[in-house]
Design a protein around this motif. Structure first.
Motif, PDB file in Angstrom:
ATOM      1  N   PRO A  23     -38.340  -7.894  -4.761  1.00 52.55           N
ATOM      2  CA  PRO A  23     -37.068  -8.604  -5.015  1.00 52.55           C
ATOM      3  C   PRO A  23     -37.281 -10.094  -5.299  1.00 52.55           C
ATOM      4  O   PRO A  23     -36.372 -10.779  -5.763  1.00 52.55           O
ATOM      5  CB  PRO A  23     -36.289  -8.404  -3.712  1.00 52.55           C
ATOM      6  N   LEU A  24     -38.513 -10.612  -5.029  1.00 49.41           N
ATOM      7  CA  LEU A  24     -38.755 -12.040  -5.212  1.00 49.41           C
ATOM      8  C   LEU A  24     -38.718 -12.442  -6.695  1.00 49.41           C
ATOM      9  O   LEU A  24     -38.599 -13.626  -7.017  1.00 49.41           O
ATOM     10  CB  LEU A  24     -40.105 -12.441  -4.593  1.00 49.41           C
ATOM     11  N   PHE A  25     -38.828 -11.449  -7.592  1.00 51.09           N
ATOM     12  CA  PHE A  25     -38.720 -11.768  -9.031  1.00 51.09           C
ATOM     13  C   PHE A  25     -37.256 -11.882  -9.464  1.00 51.09           C
ATOM     14  O   PHE A  25     -36.968 -12.197 -10.618  1.00 51.09           O
ATOM     15  CB  PHE A  25     -39.424 -10.695  -9.887  1.00 51.09           C
ATOM     16  N   GLY A  26     -36.338 -11.617  -8.530  1.00 49.33           N
ATOM     17  CA  GLY A  26     -34.903 -11.646  -8.864  1.00 49.33           C
ATOM     18  C   GLY A  26     -34.416 -13.011  -9.320  1.00 49.33           C
ATOM     19  O   GLY A  26     -33.376 -13.123  -9.990  1.00 49.33           O
ATOM     20  N   THR A  27     -35.153 -14.083  -8.972  1.00 52.13           N
ATOM     21  CA  THR A  27     -34.705 -15.432  -9.350  1.00 52.13           C
ATOM     22  C   THR A  27     -35.143 -15.810 -10.775  1.00 52.13           C
ATOM     23  O   THR A  27     -34.784 -16.873 -11.266  1.00 52.13           O
ATOM     24  CB  THR A  27     -35.294 -16.470  -8.367  1.00 52.13           C
ATOM     25  N   VAL A  28     -35.950 -14.949 -11.414  1.00 53.08           N
ATOM     26  CA  VAL A  28     -36.430 -15.259 -12.773  1.00 53.08           C
ATOM     27  C   VAL A  28     -35.415 -14.727 -13.796  1.00 53.08           C
ATOM     28  O   VAL A  28     -35.059 -13.548 -13.751  1.00 53.08           O
ATOM     29  CB  VAL A  28     -37.820 -14.607 -13.024  1.00 53.08           C
ATOM     30  N   PRO A  29     -34.933 -15.584 -14.726  1.00 55.02           N
ATOM     31  CA  PRO A  29     -33.994 -15.104 -15.754  1.00 55.02           C
ATOM     32  C   PRO A  29     -34.604 -13.944 -16.549  1.00 55.02           C
ATOM     33  O   PRO A  29     -35.798 -13.962 -16.867  1.00 55.02           O
ATOM     34  CB  PRO A  29     -33.787 -16.338 -16.649  1.00 55.02           C
ATOM     35  N   THR A  30     -33.768 -12.949 -16.865  1.00 59.20           N
ATOM     36  CA  THR A  30     -34.289 -11.723 -17.504  1.00 59.20           C
ATOM     37  C   THR A  30     -34.843 -11.974 -18.907  1.00 59.20           C
ATOM     38  O   THR A  30     -35.631 -11.181 -19.411  1.00 59.20           O
ATOM     39  CB  THR A  30     -33.180 -10.643 -17.590  1.00 59.20           C
ATOM     40  N   ASP A  31     -34.445 -13.086 -19.548  1.00 61.66           N
ATOM     41  CA  ASP A  31     -34.978 -13.323 -20.906  1.00 61.66           C
ATOM     42  C   ASP A  31     -36.369 -13.968 -20.864  1.00 61.66           C
ATOM     43  O   ASP A  31     -36.926 -14.327 -21.887  1.00 61.66           O
ATOM     44  CB  ASP A  31     -34.010 -14.184 -21.733  1.00 61.66           C
ATOM     45  N   GLU A  32     -36.926 -14.135 -19.658  1.00 61.75           N
ATOM     46  CA  GLU A  32     -38.242 -14.785 -19.553  1.00 61.75           C
ATOM     47  C   GLU A  32     -39.375 -13.789 -19.365  1.00 61.75           C
ATOM     48  O   GLU A  32     -40.514 -14.169 -19.119  1.00 61.75           O
ATOM     49  CB  GLU A  32     -38.232 -15.812 -18.408  1.00 61.75           C
ATOM     50  N   TYR A  33     -39.055 -12.481 -19.435  1.00 63.66           N
ATOM     51  CA  TYR A  33     -40.130 -11.480 -19.348  1.00 63.66           C
ATOM     52  C   TYR A  33     -39.711 -10.225 -20.090  1.00 63.66           C
ATOM     53  O   TYR A  33     -38.542 -10.035 -20.435  1.00 63.66           O
ATOM     54  CB  TYR A  33     -40.482 -11.160 -17.888  1.00 63.66           C
ATOM     55  N   VAL A  34     -40.698  -9.357 -20.328  1.00 65.54           N
ATOM     56  CA  VAL A  34     -40.424  -8.068 -20.968  1.00 65.54           C
ATOM     57  C   VAL A  34     -40.576  -7.006 -19.897  1.00 65.54           C
ATOM     58  O   VAL A  34     -41.588  -6.931 -19.214  1.00 65.54           O
ATOM     59  CB  VAL A  34     -41.448  -7.801 -22.102  1.00 65.54           C
ATOM     60  N   MET A  35     -39.537  -6.179 -19.748  1.00 60.34           N
ATOM     61  CA  MET A  35     -39.584  -5.103 -18.742  1.00 60.34           C
ATOM     62  C   MET A  35     -39.876  -3.807 -19.462  1.00 60.34           C
ATOM     63  O   MET A  35     -39.194  -3.450 -20.420  1.00 60.34           O
ATOM     64  CB  MET A  35     -38.208  -5.027 -18.050  1.00 60.34           C
ATOM     65  N   GLU A  36     -40.933  -3.138 -19.024  1.00 57.95           N
ATOM     66  CA  GLU A  36     -41.254  -1.864 -19.711  1.00 57.95           C
ATOM     67  C   GLU A  36     -40.413  -0.732 -19.167  1.00 57.95           C
ATOM     68  O   GLU A  36     -40.172  -0.653 -17.967  1.00 57.95           O
ATOM     69  CB  GLU A  36     -42.740  -1.554 -19.501  1.00 57.95           C
TER      70      GLU A  36
END
Length: 764
Positions: free
Chosen positions: A751-764
């Motif tokens: 859950p610690l990645f929850g603070t990263v905006p979703t447009d800053e990574y690619v989710m497979e």
């Protein structure tokens, strides 16, 4: 037009390289000359030296002759070493003699001067420099200012010049690739090129691309404490290594690399940076970890390792006790306890001889506390040793009359008697004198262990004293202020006693143990160390820093770290700056912040920065790359397959890959699985290992300070990284990546990645 500038500069470059080649030849001639001189001296030495030992004059003559030959050999050795070092530097310069040029006008001078700046100085005639060392005072003009008036520090005070031109070069093998004029210290293009090189397992020097803030760090000679807070990848370590090179250059003749010590996060890191200073033409400084420093002084105790410390599960009460032991309040309590020992409570041990007390602990106690109360611990100890040695000497003659000595003299063989007489053939007046001679020798020899025990303070007991101190703490510190109950403290003392009995010690006890011992024995620290550098400062406790300051009383300190990356001390890191301000003179303290991160692409820096909730400022550098990739597998097998696929992709792109697991146990399991899958990878299990080329698997606590082309975060799942106090750890792991970051998890992402905006990574 640009072409003609390039042609002109190439002509100048060719002329400089020709002169460097001439200098290389001269250096080689000096090396050959020194070598042949040395073998000549050795030959003559063997022929001339006829040992004349039959008379005193002959022996003196022989000794003088040997001394003379040694001096001659020493001189040749020095000139050979000097010429060899010079040749090495010239060889480097032949490829790239310099990387910048500045044109400036000094007030009152008739014409504008132009100088070229490189890794080392080079002159073809005395006082005619074709290249200036990057550390020379004038070179700071290149790093610090824009065009126009710029001031710089010289040994004679501040100097101002008017800078007309700043030109940068990229030179490879004696050929100018690019030339560009710039207003700033370092053109971004140049920095980009320096950074876009593939990483390897060694750190490179960055002299060509020092930024203005880094230049301030490098050339600071006034601060007693220089604190560098820098984001991951901001070039803290690189700047500090250049700082060491600069100081060795600036104080040449007054400062040697043996007077500079660097405390690094782990041994792996030492391996990673060990080429930087030699690349800059300097000897390496002393490098060690705090753990090694403590271990070197306590060879008989097994000190808790980094891996043990990282994997230990502390109860909340143990954590509170650990926090107290790491604080300045605890350091002050140990100091107060040591001062109290001047009046009472020093614990002594008998010094035994032939199975019985020779000096009883009561007798030693009486001597120790018989001195005037103004005596400090050190003077008391000195006085006590002196008295005991006097008493020992007085006991010689009475001991000579004892039965065991009489028997020992009677049992002496002829050979033993001759040995005791030594070179000096004795003639005795009578049998009585002869007996006394041998009896004295026997007693003196038998008393040697007692004398050693006295000189080495064996009558003190640091282990008992440490336990007594821990038991006395509740009378010195109000434990309730730290949320610690008397019972919890008592059980922590019992654990410490059990550890000492088994020859072990935790890192939280080791600093207090060393400090108490130093206070008891009056040790004043290592006075010849002039500069202490501490990297990853956020993982040190205030107690450790206060103890290092006590241990190196004449040193200036440079501390660098990133308060966002506290793995071990977690919350303490925030109060660290406040605590430091009480240890150093605020007027001689300088804080430099490096917020620009150069290590990673903009995409990776933005992603890692958002893992932190309220991190210190981090600015991304304008370097483009792929977005970080997050993949959550349904099963461990699926995650492993995804990992193998990523390794193959990275290898096809010639990227070095580090797979970073949370604990050593996780990494060991993974290494076994990859081996079964036929994937070659090196598991780094301890800090004493070498960083190998190719794929490496490394636990998080050993990855500090390192960087890799591609990083795979192994099992960044909810089960592994769940608590908020693991944000800094996750940030540290992710920020090791330069070009590519892949995050793998099974079942459910942390859950610690929850603070990263979703447009800053690619989710497979």
């Amino acid at each position: 037009m640009a072409e003609t500038i390039k042609q002109q500069e190439q002509k100048h470059l060719d002329a400089v390289i020709d002169k460097i080649k001439v200098a290389e030849q001269k250096s080689q001639e000096r090396i050959d000359q020194a070598t042949s001189d040395e073998s000549g001296i050795r030959k003559n030495f063997e022929n001339d030296l006829r040992l004349k030992t039959d008379s005193y004059e002959g022996m003196m003559e022989t000794a003088l002759s040997v001394r003379q030959q040694q001096q001659l050999l020493g001189e040749r050795q020095n000139s050979w070493q000097h010429a060899t070092d010079e040749l090495q530097t010239l060889k480097k310069m032949e490829q790239t003699p310099y990387f910048a040029r500045i044109d400036f006008h000094e007030q009152g001078e008739p014409k504008t001067e132009k100088i070229y700046i490189g890794l080392a100085s080079f002159s073809d005639e005395p006082d005619r420099f074709l290249v200036y060392d990057w550390r020379a005072p004038i070179s700071s003009v290149y790093y610090d200012g824009k065009l126009g008036d710029v001031s710089y520090q010289t040994p004679d005070g501040e100097q101002t010049v008017n800078v007309k031109l700043k030109r940068q070069f990229q030179i490879e093998n004696g050929v100018i690739k690019t030339v560009f004029d710039t207003e700033e210290a370092v053109g971004d293009q140049m920095l980009l090129d320096a950074l876009s090189e593939q990483s390897d397992t060694k750190m490179k020097s960055i002299v060509t691309t020092i930024q203005k803030e880094q230049n301030q760090i490098i050339r600071d000679t006034k601060s007693d404490l220089l604190f560098v807070q820098g984001a991951a990848g901001s070039g803290k370590t690189a700047a500090v290594l250049q700082r060491v090179a600069y100081l060795l250059y600036r104080y040449r003749g007054k400062l040697t690399s043996g007077q500079v010590i660097l405390f690094s996060p782990n041994q792996l890191f030492n391996d990673y940076i060990d080429q930087v200073l030699p690349e800059l033409g300097e000897q390496n400084m002393i490098q060690m970890t705090y753990y090694q420093y403590a271990g070197r002084r306590l060879p008989k105790l097994k000190i808790e390792t980094l891996a043990q410390r990282f994997s230990e599960q502390y109860t909340p009460a143990e954590q509170r006790i650990d926090t107290l032991k790491g604080s300045l309040a605890f350091y002050d309590a140990v100091t107060a306890y040591a001062n109290h020992l001047e009046k009472e409570d020093m614990i002594f041990r008998n010094i035994n001889f032939r199975g019985k007390p020779f000096f009883t602990k009561e007798k030693i106690h009486d001597i120790y506390y018989s001195f005037n109360e103004n005596y400090r611990l050190f003077n008391r100890l000195d006085g006590t040793r002196e008295q005991l040695i006097k008493m020992l000497n007085r006991r010689i003659s009475s001991e000579m009359r004892t039965k065991w000595v009489e028997e020992a003299v009677q049992d002496l063989s002829r050979e033993e008697m001759n040995q005791m007489k030594g070179e000096d053939p004795q003639e005795f007046e009578d049998g009585d004198k002869e007996f006394q001679f041998y009896a004295r020798k026997i007693v003196m020899k038998a008393f040697t262990p007692i004398r050693q025990a006295v000189v080495r303070n064996r009558f003190l007991s640091i282990n008992s004293q440490m336990v007594h101190m821990l038991r006395s703490i509740p009378a010195i510190i109000d434990l309730s202020d730290y949320g610690i109950s008397k019972e919890d403290w008592k059980s922590s003392v019992e654990r410490a006693i059990s550890d000492i009995k088994h020859g072990r010690m935790t890192l939280s006890n080791v600093s207090a143990y060393l400090y108490l011992y130093d206070k008891m024995t009056g040790k004043k620290g290592e006075r010849d160390i002039r500069y202490v550098f501490i990297d990853e400062i956020q993982d040190y406790t205030p107690f450790q820093l206060a103890y290092l300051k006590f241990s190196f009383p004449r040193a200036r300190f440079t501390l660098l770290g990133d308060l966002n990356q506290a793995i071990f001390t977690k919350e303490n890191s925030k109060t660290l700056l406040d605590e430091l301000s009480t240890m150093f003179d605020p007027d001689k303290t300088r804080v430099v912040q490096l917020t620009q991160s150069y290590r990673s692409t903009e995409q990776i820096t933005d992603f890692t920065r958002h893992i932190l909730v309220n991190g210190e400022a981090v600015m991304a550098f304008d370097r483009d790359g792929d977005l970080p990739n997050i993949s959550v597998g349904r099963s461990r097998e699926a995650t492993l397959q995804r990992l193998v696929k990523q390794i193959n992709t990275n290898e096809a792109d010639k990227e070095t890959t580090a797979i970073i697991g949370k604990s050593l146990a996780d990494c060991r399991k993974l290494a076994g699985k990859l081996k079964q899958a036929g994937v070659k990878a090196t598991l780094i299990q301890s800090e004493n290992q070498r960083l190998a080329p190719g794929v490496i698997i490394v636990p998080s606590f050993l990855a500090k300070g390192l960087e890799f082309d591609a990083v795979v975060v192994w099992e960044a799942s909810d089960a592994e990284y769940h608590d908020d106090d693991e944000r800094q750890l996750l940030y540290t792991i992710c920020s090791r990546a330069m070009h590519r970051l892949t995050i793998l998890a099974t079942d459910k992402l942390s859950p610690l990645f929850g603070t990263v905006p979703t447009d800053e990574y690619v989710m497979e």
